[in-house]
Structures are given as structure tokens and as C-alpha cells.
Design an enzyme around this catalytic site. Structure first.
Site, PDB file in Angstrom:
ATOM      1  N   ASP A 263       0.866  -1.173   0.000  1.00 38.73           N
ATOM      2  CA  ASP A 263       0.000   0.000   0.000  1.00 38.73           C
ATOM      3  C   ASP A 263       0.915   1.239   0.000  1.00 38.73           C
ATOM      4  O   ASP A 263       2.134   1.140   0.182  1.00 38.73           O
ATOM      5  CB  ASP A 263      -0.949  -0.019   1.216  1.00 38.73           C
ATOM      6  CG  ASP A 263      -2.170   0.862   0.978  1.00 38.73           C
ATOM      7  OD1 ASP A 263      -3.210   0.644   1.623  1.00 38.73           O
ATOM      8  OD2 ASP A 263      -2.098   1.759   0.109  1.00 38.73           O
TER       9      ASP A 263
HETATM   10  C1  GLC Z   1      -4.278   4.275  -0.139  1.00 43.89           C
HETATM   11  C2  GLC Z   1      -5.198   3.155   0.261  1.00 43.89           C
HETATM   12  C3  GLC Z   1      -5.353   2.091  -0.776  1.00 43.89           C
HETATM   13  C4  GLC Z   1      -5.245   2.695  -2.163  1.00 43.89           C
HETATM   14  C5  GLC Z   1      -3.825   3.227  -2.318  1.00 43.89           C
HETATM   15  C6  GLC Z   1      -3.598   3.878  -3.685  1.00 43.89           C
HETATM   16  O1  GLC Z   1      -3.498   4.661   0.949  1.00 43.89           O
HETATM   17  O2  GLC Z   1      -4.952   2.514   1.505  1.00 43.89           O
HETATM   18  O3  GLC Z   1      -6.621   1.451  -0.558  1.00 43.89           O
HETATM   19  O4  GLC Z   1      -5.529   1.719  -3.138  1.00 43.89           O
HETATM   20  O5  GLC Z   1      -3.484   4.150  -1.300  1.00 43.89           O
HETATM   21  O6  GLC Z   1      -4.370   5.030  -3.812  1.00 43.89           O
END
Ligand code: GLC
Length: 737
Positions: A263
Site C-alpha cells: 500500500d
Molecule cells: C491508499 C489506500 C489504498 C489505495 C492506495 C492507492 O493509501 O490505503 O486502498 O488503493 O493508497 O491510492
């Protein structure tokens, strides 16, 4: 490209080229040209990263992505195409209801259709991968990200996880109009201590494996090409650096062979978790856990080469990750066609086309949950009534979830626009009544944007006064209130889940002059709605319904569509009950409401029962259930038992009913939930029509993690409950021998 060709390509890459395949950076950098000193520098992104990054996130638009891909491939030493990824969790430009709302449809086929439209629109806009479905089990309404989940139940979440992956990916991600799914957040992210986002997660192994993991497994079994790590710890080890979770459970036990992406910044966050001393250790822990792509932390590109040179990691470890990334590009067909489906004309034709809008309208209407309907005040007549439409959500066009990153609220249909466009001949008044946010509240949005109320005290009083005046002269009031869309989603935990005080004040003032109040609630989570129940006759939970929300709400309010939504997540009596969910455990001192003796598992100040239970939802008609008939009372080995009920529509409207089957394992070698959803069927019945519903039950439905952690069935007595929500007492018994 054949596997041999991929192996050959991998062998030709320099170590810098390999490592940069393992990073993902924001696409905006390419949109504004490679301004390293601009937005990139704040993230530590350098020229080499921009030249060689294996994938980007957050950019969409056919023309834009074709240009980015062209420029990138032209200068790449091996002309390897990049992958475009983004968060399309409930639609690209035709926005669908938030996933928690979609869970309330109990209609996997319809949810799959919505995912397929999201894939079609975003694929034409150049997308290759969506960071969806999010299947984190959600039992805590304080956590803002419940809106992205499909709720509290393992079986329902698993059914919808499968449906969404199939909707996005079809039979092959290479197909036109299909995109790769990335199931997230692995794992257990939905159980943060105290409901506070990013907080640690404390789950027993049994609860983790029995309740939380199956939905991820369902997505992986459906073929999800990617998995995203979660920010939280499991067993006090952050997922992104958790070798046991990723190598043993995800890859070995679950058989996942696709790309594991971190993430955002999660690799670097191993340091703030206190499990990595520095960037070197964060990089080591992550690659040892098998994380293939480092999203936006830049640790991999700044540290892996040094770890390799110091012999701390091997090139084979890097090759394993890079090969999975190249295989994903190959599955997407990018080596043959680096643009995949990007096509500006097709994008323009598909976006918000009538077919997509009508699906969004249909899906939204099926997500709404009718919680109360005193005196049958709903549906409203289509003519001849004076109705006051009041509230901050009446004319509001921002009616989509906070992850609708590419939505244009001008595309949405508000309630007011829908009423005016409906042709219904009522005398309607429209009043805002109050702002969405109460005075003094500031909600951080993306970047430096804050949502807040800007009304003066005088303006607030004027709004209140004219709303009450409109209510006073009307026969009925539709009051559209609720949470601001940014009060749910990421980093949006709330300790107080009551409806905003100023909205309750508006409600009470209206109640003083008119009791015929119908509340349309906009929310990203279950809320404490006790006062809404006290001062209204009907409550329709509309969640955050997306582009066609206004039309869908008007369809339901005036009876064109009979509501059929069932709660995918319990509405607590108050925040004090949380975590509260239907498949709880009996305890050694269970409590019957009304018992006044002391020593029971109970509160002194509130009931144990939630306000509205999982699986609950009213219709404009009524459904009668016969008793549960079983074709046998003993199940053994691979035998099945058929459970049969007859459901009859005894009301005046055609309606849909979600017939739910719950099983209770009365005694186990570990304690077992009081009941668990194991199947459901959504049926449609004309007034007076009845239907025999047959459920075939098998031994797999009876399995659980035994004391020795074997996932098996244990002989004994089982009860089957079949009804219209999780409190049904319609029961039959059988033994497993
Ligand atoms: C965010 C979220 C995740 C998302 C990613 C990209 O922090 O936790 O769900 O897909 O970043 O935007």
C-alpha cells in the site's frame, strides 16, 4: 510473449532496470512532464525512477496515458511498457454506490455487472489495474473505511469479492474492456483497535482465519491478479514486512501466484511501526516477505541495490519479483499492445452512456435499506400531495463515496433534479434547512482541501426558519441528511457516530410542526440513528449512491421501485456496543432482554441488541415464511440435506426478498457463533405469489477451525434458521454424524 522470451528479457535487464520495475510512482509526474524538482522531489523520486518505473498510479484518460506510454517506451532501454493502476472502487465516471451499499443488495450478479461497467469505462481510459475489490471484513462502524467493504459477514463478503473480480477481469484480463483486479488490504485491515484507521490489529488466529481471510481467498480463487498489503499489523508484525503472512499464508496456503504490491508508503512505514531500524531493514523485510512492488515509498529503488551489493539479499529474490511483474504485463497483453484498450473515442462513447447510467440507477435502488415505515407512509403518491423536500442533500450533487476520484459531481442527479424530472404531479417545496457540516467542523479532504460550513449564524437561522415554514404548510416532509462524503473513507474514523447535532436540531424543529417525516439518510457507515427513529415515520438508508442517486431515491420514494436492501452491517444502538455483529458468541452468562438480575453479559445503561440487525430491511410489501422442512435429519460424510421454505408475498406490491439461511453449530470443541450466514437467495414475488425455496446444505458449511486448528466438521447437533434477517426464529434441526 512466451515465458522463454520473458526469461530472456529479464536476463537482459540491468540491476537498475530490474529494481525500477519494482517501484510505482504517481502518474501526475508524467502528466506535467518530468519535473523532478516539482511534485517528484517531495517523494524522493529521481530522474532514473521516472525513466524506468515499472508502473504508475492515479492517472487516467486515454489520450493522456497513450502519450505517457509512448514517451516512456521510446526512451526505455528495453522498451518495456509500464502498467497504469488506479483506485476504481465504485466506477470510473459512471459512479456506483459505495461497496458497503452494494453489499446490501445481496445480489452478486448485479454487483458484477457494475464492476464490468467500471472496467469497460476505465479500460477505454487506459487503465490496466484497479485497486479493488476491498474485502476487509468490517465490524466496527467507527472505522471510516467500512464504506469500501462489503460489511460484517464472511460469506456475503466472499460472494461479492468473487463477483467483483469476475466483473473486472472477465475470463482474461487481456480481453477488451477488462482490467486486472487487486484485492486488498491483505490482511485483516478492517479490525483496527478502537476503530482507528491504521491502528494495530489484535485477532486470534482462529478468528483471523475463519472470519477475516475467506473473502481474500474468494477473490484470489476468482483469479485476482494482484494483492495489496495492508497498513496494519497481524500478530504484531506489519503486513508489508510479514513473511509468514505473505509467503506461508498468501502464497503457499492460498496459492496466490500474482503480483503483491504494497500500500502507499507502507514499505517505509515499517520504520514508524518500529519493526525496521532504517530504510535498509525496511527494504529487506519487504522483499523477504515477497512484496513485488513498492508503492510510493522509494525504499526499493534507493536501497535494494546496496543490499544486493552487501550480500544481504540475492539477485534471485529481485528476479522473482520482476518476473511476476513482467508476467502481469504479459497477461495484460502490453508487450503486443502497450495501450491495451486506451481509445479516446471509445472512452467518450462509453462514459456515462445511458446504459451505464441506468445500471447505476438500478443498482443504487437495490442498495437502499428501508429501516422504518410507520403508517405505511411510503411509498408517496405520485400526485396530489404537498411535499416539502428539505435538507442539505436535497439539491446536493456530491452524492458519491470519497474514493470516487474521477467523479464529476455535475454528472450526478440530485434528489431535487430527480423530482423535477420525474413528472410526478405533486406540489413540492425545496429547502436546504442547514449545511451538511455543522459550524466549526473542518474535514480534511485530499491535499490541502478542507470541507467546512461557511454560513453565518444569521444565514443558518434563515435556512432553519424557511425550512420549518415549508414543513408546516406541507402534508409530508422528505428530509435528506447525513454524513459528508469525506466523513467516511480512508483516515476518517469517528468516535461519535450520531447524526450531526445541527441536523438533529433541524429534524426536531420540523417534527414540532409536522410528524409525517421521511428521512433519506446519506452515510458511509452505520450510524447511531436513535433520534432519527424517534422523530420520523420512515427512514430510508441511501448510503452514498453515486451518479444516479437522486433518480434512484425518487424511484423508491414514489414506489416505482420497491426497496429490497438488507443491512450488510449491523446498525448499533450506540457506539458503546461496537464491535457489534450478528454472529457473536453465547458467553457463559448470556442475557435475555428484560432480565433484571445482575450477573449476565450485559450493559447497565444500554441494551445488548443493536438498533437494526445484519440482514434486516423492510419492503413496501410483506413476505410470509412457512416453517423449515428438511428432507433428512441426519447428514453424514458427503450427503447433502435440502432445506425447504415457502415464501409468500402477502402484501400489495411486487417485491424482492433476500431469503437468508443461517446455521448454528450448537456445540463445538471451541465455542461457535450463535449463527452464521451460509447461503441466501434473492427472489421476486408478485402480490399473492408464493415460491418454494430450496437450499442444499453440505458438510463444507459446517467446518470450522477445531482446537487443533484442523478445518473440519465435528459431529453433533445443528440448527438451521431461514428468514428475512439474522434474527429469524424459523428453525429446524439436524445432526451431523
Ligand atoms: C491508499 C489506500 C489504498 C489505495 C492506495 C492507492 O493509501 O490505503 O486502498 O488503493 O493508497 O491510492
Amino acid at each position: 510473449m512466451t515465458q522463454d522470451k520473458l526469461i530472456q528479457l529479464l536476463a537482459e535487464l540491468s540491476i537498475d532496470e530490474k529494481i525500477n520495475q519494482m517501484i510505482q510512482i504517481i502518474g501526475q509526474i508524467y502528466e506535467k512532464g518530468a519535473m523532478v524538482t516539482g511534485p517528484a522531489s517531495q517523494y524522493g523520486i529521481n530522474e532514473e525512477n521516472i525513466r524506468l518505473a515499472g508502473s504508475v498510479l492515479g492517472s487516467l484518460g486515454a489520450k493522456k496515458l497513450i502519450k505517457i506510454q509512448d514517451d516512456y517506451m521510446e526512451q526505455h532501454p528495453h522498451h518495456i511498457p509500464m502498467i497504469f493502476m488506479a483506485d476504481i472502487i465504485n466506477g470510473y465516471r459512471t459512479i456506483f454506490p459505495i461497496p458497503l451499499a452494494q453489499g446490501c443488495t445481496f445480489n452478486p450478479d448485479l454487483v458484477k455487472e457494475g464492476a464490468a461497467v467500471a472496467a469497460k469505462e476505465s479500460a477505454a481510459a487506459g487503465l490496466h489495474v484497479t485497486f479493488s475489490p476491498m474485502v476487509d471484513l468490517a465490524r466496527d462502524a467507527r472505522w471510516g473505511r467500512v464504506m469500501e467493504s462489503n460489511g460484517e459477514d464472511t460469506y456475503l463478503s466472499s460472494c461479492l469479492a468473487k463477483a467483483m473480480v469476475e466483473g473486472y477481469q472477465g475470463k482474461s484480463v487481456k480481453e477488451k474492456g477488462k482490467i486486472a483486479a487487486c484485492v486488498k488490504h491483505f490482511a485483516g485491515y478492517g479490525a483496527p483497535t478502537a476503530g482507528r484507521d491504521y491502528n494495530n490489529v489484535e485477532l486470534s488466529e482462529r478468528t483471523f482465519k475463519e472470519d477475516y481471510l475467506p473473502a481474500y481467498k474468494a477473490a484470489i480463487d476468482a483469479g485476482s491478479e494482484l494483492v495489496m498489503t495492508s497498513f496494519n499489523t497481524i500478530n504484531r508484525i506489519p503486513s508489508t514486512g510479514n513473511k509468514e503472512l505473505m509467503r506461508e499464508i498468501l502464497r503457499q496456503e492460498m496459492g496466490f501466484t500474482g503480483v503483491l504490491i504494497s500500500d502507499w508508503g507502507a514499505v517505509q512505514e515499517l520504520i514508524s511501526h518500529g519493526i525496521a531500524e532504517d530504510n535498509n531493514e525496511a527494504a529487506r523485510l519487504s522483499i523477504e516477505a515477497g512484496v513485488d512492488i513498492d508503492m510510493m515509498s522509494m525504499i526499493y529503488c534507493n536501497r535494494l541495490k546496496r543490499l544486493l551489493e552487501e550480500g544481504i539479499i540475492t539477485e534471485q529474490m529481485i528476479d522473482e519479483c520482476v518476473m511476476r511483474i513482467l508476467q502481469l504485463k504479459n497477461k495484460l497483453g502490453l508487450f503486443e499492445n502497450p495501450y491495451k484498450d486506451a481509445d479516446a473515442e471509445e472512452e467518450k462513447r462509453l462514459i456515462l452512456c445511458e446504459e451505464h447510467r441506468s445500471l447505476s440507477r438500478k443498482l443504487a435502488a437495490e442498495t437502499f435499506v428501508l429501516l422504518t415505515n410507520e403508517d405505511g407512509i411510503l411509498p408517496l403518491p405520485s400526485e396530489g400531495k404537498k411535499i416539502a423536500f428539505i435538507g442539505p442533500y436535497i439539491a446536493c450533487k456530491r452524492i458519491h463515496g470519497s474514493w470516487s476520484l474521477f467523479a464529476n459531481q455535475e454528472d450526478s442527479v440530485s434528489i431535487k433534479e430527480a423530482v423535477e424530472g420525474s413528472g410526478y404531479l405533486n406540489h413540492c417545496l425545496y429547502e436546504r434547512g442547514c449545511d451538511l457540516l455543522e459550524p466549526g467542523i473542518e474535514i480534511p479532504e485530499f491535499g490541502e482541501v478542507f470541507a467546512k460550513s461557511v454560513l453565518t449564524e444569521e444565514e443558518r437561522q434563515e435556512l432553519l426558519y424557511s425550512a420549518v415554514a415549508a414543513a408546516k404548510e406541507s402534508e409530508a416532509v422528505v428530509l435528506a441528511i447525513g454524513e459528508h462524503p469525506s466523513q467516511s473513507g480512508e483516515a476518517a474514523s469517528k468516535a461519535d457516530i450520531t447524526v450531526a447535532r445541527h441536523q438533529i436540531e433541524l429534524l426536531k424543529e420540523i417534527w414540532k410542526v409536522n410528524h409525517n417525516i421521511i428521512i433519506v439518510l446519506f452515510n458511509g457507515r452505520p450510524l447511531d440513528i436513535r433520534e432519527l427513529c424517534q422523530y420520523s415515520k420512515a427512514i430510508l438508508v441511501a448510503w452514498l449512491p453515486g451518479t444516479e442517486g437522486g433518480n434512484a431515491i425518487v424511484d423508491v420514494l414514489f414506489g416505482k421501485v420497491n426497496p429490497s436492501g438488507k443491512l450488510a452491517m449491523t446498525f448499533p444502538y450506540s457506539v458503546g456496543q461496537i464491535p457489534v455483529f450478528y454472529n457473536e458468541f453465547a458467553t457463559g452468562r448470556s442475557y435475555e432482554e428484560g432480565d433484571r438480575t445482575r450477573f449476565h453479559s450485559r450493559y447497565l445503561d444500554i441494551p445488548n441488541k443493536p438498533l437494526f440487525p445484519f440482514g434486516y430491511g423492510l419492503s413496501y410489501t410483506e413476505f410470509e415464511y412457512s416453517g423449515v422442512e428438511l428432507d433428512k435429519n441426519i447428514m453424514s460424510d458427503n450427503q447433502t440435506i435440502n432445506a425447504v421454505v415457502e415464501v409468500k408475498n402477502v402484501g400489495r406490491y411486487r417485491g424482492k426478498e433476500v431469503v437468508q439461511l443461517y446455521i448454528q453449530d450448537v456445540k463445538g470443541n471451541v465455542v461457535r457463533p450463535v449463527r452464521e450466514l451460509k447461503s441466501f437467495q434473492k427472489i421476486s414475488l408478485q402480490p399473492g405469489e408464493s415460491k418454494k425455496i430450496i437450499f442444499s446444505m453440505n458438510r463444507d458449511m459446517l467446518k470450522f477451525y477445531q482446537q487443533d486448528m484442523r478445518y473440519e466438521v465435528e459431529a453433533g447437533l445443528f440448527r438451521i434458521y431461514i428468514g428475512g434477517d439474522s434474527t429469524t426464529k424459523n428453525v429446524a434441526e439436524f445432526h451431523y454424524r
